[in-house]
Design a protein around this motif. Structure first.
Motif, PDB file in Angstrom:
ATOM      1  N   ARG A   1    -101.388 -40.119  10.027  1.00  0.00           N
ATOM      2  CA  ARG A   1    -100.353 -40.442   9.058  1.00  0.00           C
ATOM      3  C   ARG A   1     -99.692 -41.775   9.394  1.00  0.00           C
ATOM      4  NH1 ARG A   1     -95.922 -35.967   8.210  1.00  0.00           N
ATOM      5  NH2 ARG A   1     -95.380 -36.652  10.321  1.00  0.00           N
ATOM      6  N   GLU A   2     -99.463 -42.034  10.690  1.00  0.00           N
ATOM      7  CA  GLU A   2     -98.885 -43.306  11.109  1.00  0.00           C
ATOM      8  C   GLU A   2     -99.811 -44.473  10.770  1.00  0.00           C
ATOM      9  OE1 GLU A   2     -98.133 -42.849  15.227  1.00  0.00           O
ATOM     10  OE2 GLU A   2     -96.279 -41.695  14.967  1.00  0.00           O
TER      11      GLU A   2
ATOM     12  N   GLU B   1     -99.604 -45.200   7.111  1.00  0.00           N
ATOM     13  CA  GLU B   1     -98.371 -45.913   6.779  1.00  0.00           C
ATOM     14  C   GLU B   1     -98.482 -47.395   7.133  1.00  0.00           C
ATOM     15  OE1 GLU B   1     -95.290 -43.852   8.812  1.00  0.00           O
ATOM     16  OE2 GLU B   1     -95.228 -42.165   7.398  1.00  0.00           O
TER      17      GLU B   1
ATOM     18  N   SER C   1     -98.334 -50.457   4.490  1.00  0.00           N
ATOM     19  CA  SER C   1     -97.362 -51.538   4.697  1.00  0.00           C
ATOM     20  C   SER C   1     -98.053 -52.899   4.708  1.00  0.00           C
ATOM     21  CB  SER C   1     -96.607 -51.329   6.009  1.00  0.00           C
ATOM     22  OG  SER C   1     -95.872 -50.115   5.989  1.00  0.00           O
TER      23      SER C   1
END
Length: 207
Positions: free
Chosen positions: A57-58, A61, A65
């Protein structure tokens, strides 16, 4: 200018915008191009072979971004390379204050400086006249009378040569360190805010 440090980045953004302009045929929308290209520009290191759901999930993200950042760079590339006027004014003011402190000379230095100025008084140019230096050309320097419409492009055109290097005009010294002027920059405006700068014509740095 950022383009002095990353001369390839501006060309890349122009190319990506051209790709997006043909999205009806290549299905490469602005978001698709950004998602594909962002990992190549914004690298991130990950250690370990096993990835937990939190780690995945990181990473997602971070990828989103990066894609959003590249999307903004492509969309606003026309103003990306321009320093905001208010920031440039602040830099000039800071440099002006610093220069004034350095000019706080003792009496002996002031007398020597006065003699030197008197000796070179004849070399001073008239109001509104600048001396442009081009050390790489046969015309090493040229005195030019500014008018309200003269641009940086008008100056570099006078120093055009047979090679393929793109020439730019730089504002050097005075209340700025060094700034590459946009081709459409009105020189009289620059002269008014920095009358003691030097003017230098030189080619764009290449990688």
């Amino acid at each position: 200018a950022w383009t002095d440090v990353f001369p390839w980045l501006q060309d890349l953004l122009v190319l990506l915008r051209q790709v997006v302009s043909h999205q009806d045929h290549n299905r490469m929308s602005l978001w698709n191009v950004s998602m594909v290209m962002a990992p190549n520009l914004f690298l991130s290191s990950h250690r370990g072979n096993k990835k937990s759901s939190l780690k995945q999930r990181e990473e997602m993200e971070v990828a989103v971004s990066g894609a959003n950042l590249l999307r903004l760079m492509i969309s606003y590339q026309d103003i990306l390379w321009t320093v905001p006027t208010f920031l440039l004014s602040q830099v000039r003011q800071m440099n002006q204050v610093s220069s004034q402190k350095k000019l706080s000379l003792n009496k002996t230095k002031r007398r020597l400086l006065g003699k030197w100025n008197n000796k070179n008084h004849q070399d001073q140019l008239c109001e509104g006249v600048i001396r442009v230096h081009a050390p790489r050309h046969s015309k090493v320097s040229m005195a030019i009378q500014l008018d309200e419409l003269m641009t940086a492009r008008d100056i570099t055109t006078r120093f055009e040569s047979n090679d393929s290097l793109v020439q730019h005009l730089y504002e050097v010294g005075g209340n700025i360190c060094e700034r590459r002027l946009r081709p459409d920059c009105i020189l009289l405006d620059v002269y008014k805010v920095n009358p003691h700068c030097d003017w230098l014509v030189k080619p764009t740095p290449s990688m």
